[in-house]
Design an enzyme around this catalytic site. Sequence first.
Site, PDB file in Angstrom:
ATOM      1  N   GLY A  61       5.214  22.717 -41.536  1.00  0.00           N
ATOM      2  CA  GLY A  61       6.487  22.217 -41.037  1.00  0.00           C
ATOM      3  C   GLY A  61       6.368  20.912 -40.271  1.00  0.00           C
ATOM      4  O   GLY A  61       7.328  20.440 -39.688  1.00  0.00           O
ATOM      5  N   CYS A  62       5.200  20.317 -40.271  1.00  0.00           N
ATOM      6  CA  CYS A  62       4.999  19.042 -39.591  1.00  0.00           C
ATOM      7  C   CYS A  62       4.754  17.985 -40.664  1.00  0.00           C
ATOM      8  O   CYS A  62       3.891  18.161 -41.522  1.00  0.00           O
ATOM      9  CB  CYS A  62       3.795  19.155 -38.643  1.00  0.00           C
ATOM     10  SG  CYS A  62       3.606  17.757 -37.532  1.00  0.00           S
TER      11      CYS A  62
END
Length: 149
Positions: A61-62
């Site tokens: 998610g980064c």
Amino acid sequence: MSSYPPPFDHPFGTSIDRDALAQRLSAAAGWEAKNRLLVQLARELPSLPDGYRTDEYRVAGCESTAWIVIGQQDGRLLAAADSDSRIVKGLLALLLTAYHGHTGAELADFDFEDWLTSLGLQRFLTTSRGNGLRAMSRMIREAIAEFSH
């Protein structure tokens, strides 16, 4: 410096605590000054050894590549992190300052999002950086819950 083992032997959460960081950020007027401070914090954060720069520790998610290692010692949460982006690495230093070296009881009522807002940073974060920080904060909160059982 702390007495924590590598890779947890960094200044964030120990010699650089929440209050000290808040003072540094409040002295930085405007986003450009805060951004420079984040880059400086990134320089103060040691790189993770290659053994931790693996998919096992990679943050989902980064947008940038980031890794976080979470452990515990004597009831205290240990966290180390790194990124290939200087700004993200500076944001990781914020995360480590918030959580590293604290007990679950000390963190029970701590709200990372409120803390970012109080530092004047929340409004400057892009959606993707904010989502990445939230994902890492969630990982740490889950580890705290797991360690408590």
